[in-house]
Design a protein around this motif. Structure first.
Motif, mmCIF file in Angstrom:
data_model
loop_
_atom_site.group_PDB
_atom_site.id
_atom_site.type_symbol
_atom_site.label_atom_id
_atom_site.label_comp_id
_atom_site.label_asym_id
_atom_site.label_seq_id
_atom_site.Cartn_x
_atom_site.Cartn_y
_atom_site.Cartn_z
ATOM 1 N N TYR A 17 -1.388 -8.391 -0.173
ATOM 2 C CA TYR A 17 -2.780 -8.070 -0.477
ATOM 3 C C TYR A 17 -2.957 -6.768 -1.254
ATOM 4 O O TYR A 17 -3.966 -6.583 -1.942
ATOM 5 C CB TYR A 17 -3.609 -7.952 0.809
ATOM 6 C CG TYR A 17 -4.198 -9.241 1.277
ATOM 7 C CD1 TYR A 17 -5.096 -9.961 0.494
ATOM 8 C CD2 TYR A 17 -3.886 -9.752 2.528
ATOM 9 C CE1 TYR A 17 -5.651 -11.149 0.933
ATOM 10 C CE2 TYR A 17 -4.430 -10.937 2.986
ATOM 11 C CZ TYR A 17 -5.314 -11.634 2.181
ATOM 12 O OH TYR A 17 -5.858 -12.804 2.627
ATOM 13 N N ALA A 18 -2.038 -5.837 -1.141
ATOM 14 C CA ALA A 18 -2.213 -4.505 -1.717
ATOM 15 C C ALA A 18 -2.693 -4.502 -3.179
ATOM 16 O O ALA A 18 -3.633 -3.785 -3.515
ATOM 17 C CB ALA A 18 -0.939 -3.678 -1.568
ATOM 18 N N PRO A 19 -2.094 -5.303 -4.059
ATOM 19 C CA PRO A 19 -2.522 -5.255 -5.463
ATOM 20 C C PRO A 19 -3.964 -5.699 -5.705
ATOM 21 O O PRO A 19 -4.589 -5.270 -6.671
ATOM 22 C CB PRO A 19 -1.544 -6.201 -6.172
ATOM 23 C CG PRO A 19 -0.375 -6.313 -5.264
ATOM 24 C CD PRO A 19 -0.923 -6.168 -3.871
ATOM 25 N N VAL A 20 -4.495 -6.559 -4.836
ATOM 26 C CA VAL A 20 -5.843 -7.110 -5.059
ATOM 27 C C VAL A 20 -6.826 -6.754 -3.940
ATOM 28 O O VAL A 20 -7.972 -7.184 -3.970
ATOM 29 C CB VAL A 20 -5.778 -8.649 -5.217
ATOM 30 C CG1 VAL A 20 -5.006 -9.025 -6.470
ATOM 31 C CG2 VAL A 20 -5.200 -9.306 -3.982
ATOM 32 N N TYR A 21 -6.383 -5.970 -2.972
ATOM 33 C CA TYR A 21 -7.191 -5.680 -1.790
ATOM 34 C C TYR A 21 -8.565 -5.096 -2.155
ATOM 35 O O TYR A 21 -9.597 -5.562 -1.678
ATOM 36 C CB TYR A 21 -6.451 -4.721 -0.862
ATOM 37 C CG TYR A 21 -7.177 -4.480 0.434
ATOM 38 C CD1 TYR A 21 -6.975 -5.316 1.524
ATOM 39 C CD2 TYR A 21 -8.083 -3.430 0.566
ATOM 40 C CE1 TYR A 21 -7.655 -5.112 2.715
ATOM 41 C CE2 TYR A 21 -8.763 -3.217 1.752
ATOM 42 C CZ TYR A 21 -8.540 -4.062 2.818
ATOM 43 O OH TYR A 21 -9.224 -3.866 3.994
ATOM 44 N N ASP A 22 -8.583 -4.079 -3.006
ATOM 45 C CA ASP A 22 -9.855 -3.440 -3.361
ATOM 46 C C ASP A 22 -10.810 -4.418 -4.026
ATOM 47 O O ASP A 22 -11.999 -4.437 -3.722
ATOM 48 C CB ASP A 22 -9.618 -2.252 -4.289
ATOM 49 C CG ASP A 22 -8.907 -1.106 -3.599
ATOM 50 O OD1 ASP A 22 -8.627 -1.205 -2.384
ATOM 51 O OD2 ASP A 22 -8.620 -0.112 -4.274
ATOM 52 N N PHE A 23 -10.292 -5.218 -4.938
ATOM 53 C CA PHE A 23 -11.123 -6.181 -5.650
ATOM 54 C C PHE A 23 -11.758 -7.185 -4.691
ATOM 55 O O PHE A 23 -12.932 -7.522 -4.810
ATOM 56 C CB PHE A 23 -10.300 -6.915 -6.707
ATOM 57 C CG PHE A 23 -11.083 -7.958 -7.458
ATOM 58 C CD1 PHE A 23 -11.994 -7.584 -8.432
ATOM 59 C CD2 PHE A 23 -10.930 -9.302 -7.168
ATOM 60 C CE1 PHE A 23 -12.731 -8.543 -9.108
ATOM 61 C CE2 PHE A 23 -11.660 -10.268 -7.851
ATOM 62 C CZ PHE A 23 -12.567 -9.886 -8.820
#
Length: 117
Positions: A17-23
């Protein structure tokens, strides 16, 4: 279930999830993040458990001392980027399991955990 296996599953999920978590999660969880952080932490030493990618970081005043911990190195890597972008000198980030923290008693004035599992 074996605790170590369960911990590894959580770590693996956040690695993914880290690469897209904020989005994905920023706008969904924004209302629940703002109120707890804005609660008078101006000159306090604060521990944020499960700091993740650091979405809460802009909510902290520069006068508080913040320590953020997270189980996932990948999530903390994003938080480090955010700390650098915001030029926050009052923040310390550590990879740590919240079930076995190595802090001294009374080290923090307040502790916060928003949307942790």
């Amino acid at each position: 279930m074996d605790v170590a296996l369960e911990k590894r599953q959580v770590q693996r999920a956040y690695e993914l999830y880290a690469p897209v978590y904020d989005f994905i999660f920023d706008w969904i969880f924004a209302p629940g993040r703002e109120d707890p952080v804005e609660d008078e932490v101006v000159h306090d030493s604060v521990l944020e458990v499960g700091i993740g990618t650091g979405l809460n970081l802009p909510l902290y005043p520069p006068t508080c001392r913040l320590t953020g911990i997270d189980l996932s190195q990948e999530m903390l890597d994003k938080a480090v980027e955010r700390v650098q972008t915001l030029t926050m000198t009052n923040v310390t980030l550590k990879v740590m399991d919240a079930t076995s923290m190595d802090f001294a008693d009374n080290e923090f004035d307040k502790a916060l955990a928003t949307y942790t599992i």
